[in-house]
Structure formats: structure tokens, C-alpha cells
Design an enzyme around this catalytic site. Structure first.
Site, PDB file in Angstrom:
ATOM      1  N   ASP A  49       0.867  -1.180   0.000  1.00 54.05           N
ATOM      2  CA  ASP A  49       0.000   0.000   0.000  1.00 54.05           C
ATOM      3  C   ASP A  49       0.902   1.228   0.000  1.00 54.05           C
ATOM      4  OD1 ASP A  49      -2.219   1.716   0.244  1.00 54.05           O
ATOM      5  OD2 ASP A  49      -2.001   1.754   2.432  1.00 54.05           O
ATOM      6  N   GLU A 113      -1.759  -1.224  -4.725  1.00 52.16           N
ATOM      7  CA  GLU A 113      -2.904  -0.342  -4.977  1.00 52.16           C
ATOM      8  C   GLU A 113      -2.551   0.640  -6.077  1.00 52.16           C
ATOM      9  OE1 GLU A 113      -4.799   1.844  -1.929  1.00 52.16           O
ATOM     10  OE2 GLU A 113      -5.862   0.124  -1.106  1.00 52.16           O
ATOM     11  N   ASP A 186      -2.291   1.098   7.523  1.00 53.91           N
ATOM     12  CA  ASP A 186      -1.578   0.957   6.249  1.00 53.91           C
ATOM     13  C   ASP A 186      -1.156  -0.500   6.014  1.00 53.91           C
ATOM     14  OD1 ASP A 186      -1.034   4.054   5.690  1.00 53.91           O
ATOM     15  OD2 ASP A 186      -0.575   3.628   7.787  1.00 53.91           O
TER      16      ASP A 186
END
Length: 242
Positions: A49, A113, A186
Site C-alpha cells: 500500500d 494499490e 496501512d
């Protein structure tokens, strides 16, 4: 919560879950770098991420096609002082971390992502720089990369494309049967990205569908719904440690 220092980066903070370190001892045989053929058919994914300013989350999971388990997770935060001293400090530390993780765990794929299009131009550019380093590290290690939007990840893991961070943390904990909620958020997001790719990979193999990178948009049933059907219970119940 513990703070660790990466080799050669005196001011870089690395967060890891406390319970995860205890479990890694019992899974010691599974953590060294090994090929897919020696893992009893398990498929291993490194989820990332990327962040423009905050911590960059990472998480490694594997699945035998029936159950998923967490191997390692955490988040990398570069100290502001180091960022001032070196313009590319964040990119350097993210690259070093990911290369070390891929060397240690030998993932079959890396899931990341994609850049959120609603971000302002400056934030989007910074995020794209970090994401570029992620792609570079994967290319250097010969690991296939798969990209998913935040909405795709949320819909896959939580069954709802607008799920908040707390809902995602609870669903990741439930699906991976973790003893505690993954922190920081996160790291939970990185584990969720990895879970999303595992779902797509399993659906692709089961139904003989082409890879997503080939142009086919795979939208199988969410992990939350599938887990609920398999267990015959509500998806919001947290698993108990055996």
C-alpha cells in the site's frame, strides 16, 4: 507496538505487529526464500500500500487454495529529518525494504494499490513516484505485478466498495484468522490488497479465465461473502485462537 531500524537508515521507522512476531517463530520453516514447488502448492503474495507522505504498508500472505494465512506485515515510515537531508530517501528506503522482503519470502506475485484518480496533482505525483519504485523492485526480482484500485480491494475483502479503514482491519483479521487487529491501518490495507489478488488468482485458475493484465475484468464473489458461506456464520464474527 515496536520500532525497528532498517540497515543503513538510522532514522527510518518500521512498525510491526507484536503478535505477528510470536507467530513467525512457529512458522519458521515457511519463511525462508523457497520456490513455489517446495511450498506444498501454496501461492504467496506480497501486498503493498504505497503512500505519498504517510507509512507505506506491506504484508505477505499465502494460500493453499482453501485457507489463507499471514506470514509477515508492517509499515515503513521515513523520518522527516531524513527526508530533508535526502530528497530520494523515501524511494530509496521503500526499494531497499521491498527487495529484502522479496529475497526473504520469494512471493509468487506482488499486488499494489493503483493511484487514486481523485487525488490532487501533487499528491498523485508523489504517490506515483513511490509506486514506480515498487514496480522497479518487482521487475528486478522477476516478480509479476498486479494493480487494483482501492474500491476493488474493499469490494473484494469487505463486500462493500466504500468500507472504512476500521471495517477493513476487522475483515482482514477475520479472513486471516489473526489473533489481533493488524496495525497500523496501512499494513492492514496492504494485507487486503494481497487478499484481493489471491481471490482473483483462485477464480482465474478455477474457471480458466485469462489473467486480468490481459484485459479481462474479473469480479468474483467477495472474500467476505465466500468465507461466510463456507463457515456458515456471520462475517463480522472474529475467529477465536485455537
Amino acid at each position: 507496538m515496536a520500532v525497528f531500524l532498517l540497515p543503513g537508515t538510522q532514522q527510518t521507522k518500521l512498525w510491526q505487529g507484536r503478535g505477528e512476531r510470536r507467530r513467525l517463530k512457529s512458522m519458521k520453516a515457511a519463511t525462508p526464500a523457497t520456490s513455489s514447488a517446495t511450498r506444498n502448492g501454496c501461492f504467496r503474495v506480497l501486498g503493498v500500500d504505497p503512500a505519498s507522505a504517510g507509512p507505506t504498508g506491506y504484508g505477505i500472505i499465502e494460500s493453499d487454495g482453501r485457507r489463507c494465512r499471514m506470514l509477515h506485515y508492517g509499515a515503513l515510515k521515513v523520518a522527516p529529518q531524513r527526508q530533508k537531508e535526502c530528497l530520494g530517501a523515501v524511494l530509496q528506503d521503500v526499494h531497499t525494504l521491498l527487495c529484502r522482503l522479496m529475497d526473504e519470502f520469494s512471493p509468487d506475485a506482488l499486488a499494489v494499490e493503483s493511484v487514486f484518480t481523485a487525488l490532487n496533482m501533487r499528491t498523485a505525483l508523489r504517490l506515483a513516484e513511490v509506486r514506480g519504485v515498487v514496480l522497479l523492485a518487482a521487475a528486478q526480482r522477476g516478480v509479476a505485478v498486479h494493480s487494483y484500485s482501492p474500491r476493488e480491494v474493499k469490494a473484494s475483502v469487505a463486500g462493500y466498495g466504500q468500507a472504512d479503514k476500521r471495517q477493513m482491519q476487522l475483515m482482514v483479521r477475520a479472513l486471516l484468522e489473526m489473533h489481533e487487529t493488524p496495525e497500523p491501518s496501512d499494513a492492514a490495507d496492504a494485507l487486503a490488497v494481497a487478499l484481493c489478488h489471491l481471490q482473483v488468482e483462485q477464480a482465474s485458475k478455477r474457471f480458466g479465465l485469462p489473467d486480468k493484465a490481459g484485459g479481462t475484468k474479473l469480479r468474483p464473489k467477495s472474500l467476505a461473502a465466500r468465507t461466510s458461506l463456507l463457515r456458515g456464520g456471520a462475517t463480522h464474527d472474529m475467529p477465536r485462537a485455537s
